[in-house]
Design an enzyme around this catalytic site. Structure first.
Site, mmCIF file in Angstrom:
data_model
loop_
_atom_site.group_PDB
_atom_site.id
_atom_site.type_symbol
_atom_site.label_atom_id
_atom_site.label_comp_id
_atom_site.label_asym_id
_atom_site.label_seq_id
_atom_site.Cartn_x
_atom_site.Cartn_y
_atom_site.Cartn_z
ATOM 1 N N HIS A 110 10.397 -24.133 8.988
ATOM 2 C CA HIS A 110 9.383 -24.854 9.776
ATOM 3 C C HIS A 110 7.961 -24.643 9.258
ATOM 4 C CE1 HIS A 110 11.905 -25.430 13.716
ATOM 5 N NE2 HIS A 110 12.527 -25.850 12.631
ATOM 6 N N ASP A 129 0.871 -1.176 0.000
ATOM 7 C CA ASP A 129 0.000 0.000 0.000
ATOM 8 C C ASP A 129 0.910 1.229 0.000
ATOM 9 O OD1 ASP A 129 0.918 0.219 2.598
ATOM 10 O OD2 ASP A 129 -1.050 0.267 3.552
ATOM 11 N N THR A 177 3.179 -1.396 8.804
ATOM 12 C CA THR A 177 3.649 -2.313 9.848
ATOM 13 C C THR A 177 3.835 -3.747 9.360
ATOM 14 O OG1 THR A 177 1.367 -2.824 10.423
ATOM 15 C CG2 THR A 177 2.425 -1.007 11.642
ATOM 16 N N HIS A 188 7.494 -31.143 10.285
ATOM 17 C CA HIS A 188 6.942 -29.808 10.008
ATOM 18 C C HIS A 188 5.875 -29.872 8.918
ATOM 19 C CE1 HIS A 188 9.915 -28.216 12.677
ATOM 20 N NE2 HIS A 188 10.878 -28.805 11.984
ATOM 21 N N CYS A 224 3.368 -3.134 4.006
ATOM 22 C CA CYS A 224 2.547 -1.981 4.390
ATOM 23 C C CYS A 224 3.315 -1.246 5.480
ATOM 24 C CB CYS A 224 1.127 -2.390 4.792
ATOM 25 S SG CYS A 224 0.997 -3.442 6.245
HETATM 26 C C1 RB5 Z 1 -1.715 2.753 6.443
HETATM 27 O O1 RB5 Z 1 -1.714 3.981 7.087
HETATM 28 C C2 RB5 Z 1 -1.378 1.651 7.445
HETATM 29 O O2 RB5 Z 1 -2.457 1.439 8.284
HETATM 30 C C3 RB5 Z 1 -1.011 0.374 6.714
HETATM 31 O O3 RB5 Z 1 0.075 0.603 5.878
HETATM 32 C C4 RB5 Z 1 -0.620 -0.799 7.568
HETATM 33 O O4 RB5 Z 1 0.376 -0.452 8.500
HETATM 34 C C5 RB5 Z 1 -1.725 -1.552 8.194
HETATM 35 O O5 RB5 Z 1 -1.532 -2.577 8.861
#
Ligand code: RB5
Length: 145
Positions: free
Chosen positions: A98, A8, A67, A133, A65
């Site tokens: 695994h 994203d 996180t 596994h 993304c």
């Molecule tokens: C976008 O702002 C953010 O929420 C997305 O990139 C991600 O971190 C969501 O898990």
């Protein structure tokens, strides 16, 4: 090996770093987007990458993304997908050895490009160990959604 990659807006810069690295390693890259910094919804991207991994048109997938969490949540809803959110090299190695992870999820706002690239290399270069596994992974895949 062909890899589908997507991000994203929160992961677009790290996606470019990883694409360059994959090309340097002469791995075929299929970039499903996003292609601009305009805000978009990560599940839409996760679905595109995971469909390609699930139908075999790509061997593996990478999702980025902010996180990595949203991408991993979305990816693991898809049939045939074992997505691993990794923030360190050991976890990336184990996710292959695994868990036979076929999708790697990374967070651009969590990782620097150097560590992210090391994680990617570990994930690419580690084979699934099979054996006990395999039985465990088969049990995961048999879980009904
Ligand atoms: C976008 O702002 C953010 O929420 C997305 O990139 C991600 O971190 C969501 O898990």
């Amino acid at each position: 090996m062909k890899i589908s990659i997507g991000s994203d807006h929160g992961g677009i810069h790290l996606k470019e770093v990883l694409k360059r690295h994959l090309s340097e390693r002469e791995i075929e890259v299929d970039d499903v987007g996003t292609y601009t910094e305009e805000s978009c919804d990560y599940p839409d991207i996760a679905i595109q990458v995971c469909r390609k991994v699930a139908d075999g048109s790509s061997e593996r997938g990478i999702l980025v993304c902010g996180t990595g969490i949203g991408m991993s949540l979305a990816a693991n809803k898809m049939k045939g997908i074992r997505a691993a959110l990794c923030g360190d090299v050991f976890s990336a190695t184990m996710s292959r050895e695994h868990n036979n992870a076929n999708v790697l999820c990374l967070g651009e706002r969590v990782l620097g490009p150097g560590l992210a690239t090391l994680i990617l290399d570990a994930w690419l270069d580690t084979e699934f160990a099979g054996g006990r596994h395999e039985r465990r992974v088969d049990k995961i895949m048999a879980i009904e959604k």
